[in-house]
Motif scaffolding. Sequence first.
Motif, PDB file in Angstrom:
ATOM      1  N   THR A  29      48.475   6.588  70.881  1.00 32.38           N
ATOM      2  CA  THR A  29      48.593   6.973  69.477  1.00 32.38           C
ATOM      3  C   THR A  29      47.933   5.933  68.584  1.00 32.38           C
ATOM      4  N   GLU A  59      48.500  14.923  69.113  1.00 30.26           N
ATOM      5  CA  GLU A  59      48.754  14.342  70.429  1.00 30.26           C
ATOM      6  C   GLU A  59      50.002  14.987  71.010  1.00 30.26           C
ATOM      7  N   THR A  89      52.076  13.513  66.471  1.00 30.86           N
ATOM      8  CA  THR A  89      52.304  13.310  67.896  1.00 30.86           C
ATOM      9  C   THR A  89      53.671  13.876  68.281  1.00 30.86           C
TER      10      THR A  89
END
Length: 228
Positions: A81, A72, A96
Amino acid sequence: MPERRRFEHRSQPAWVAMEDFLSEVVVKPDAALKQAVRSALDAGMPAIEVAPTAGKLLQLLVRMSGARRVLEIGTLAGFSTIWMARGLPQDGTLVTLEYSPDHAAVARKNLDNAELGDRVEIRVGVALNSLPALEGGEPFDFVFIDADKQNNSRYLDWAIKLGRPGTAIVLDNVVWEGAPLDTSLDSVNAPGIRSALELLGSDPRLDATVIQTVGSKGWDGFALALVT
């Protein structure tokens, strides 16, 4: 120099009402997800997280694609998330990338609150500096891009490099109130969005489409692409 105003996304009451109805009747976000939204507001973050209906779509796409590794770009408070991490198998992992240390700290608390901290790694810093450090590892199966729009094309290129044939990519905010048709409407973001759309349609490494949406975030949409 005067402060640059945020681009205005215009919604309509009927769009918001229908989105709320679908969220509560079909999607049903739980307490951990609602807390993630509240924490973002409490921390003074802009209300730019994906809608619950979009979050659930991301979760289903992760599950349907059989993804074990998710990347991400753009964490904010960790709302999207959480959705995606919940779509992973038990041995799945999510990386992420978040520019702001303050935002990353809020996201970490939200992920721990959702009991997902053990499968999510947050890397803090400029995404274009963090992405090269991911080279050489196991490829990612699914990539979600929701960060600064000026660098969308560069993020797409990195998604391809860090993926494999069959990797799914979702690029958010690609309709942007129609501004890609007239980039003067938002000279900051629209040129990057348009360039990314042109890349999606021309790069032989990608097969893509775009879905337009309306809701609390106004008139927008997302691109869905497959690495070929």
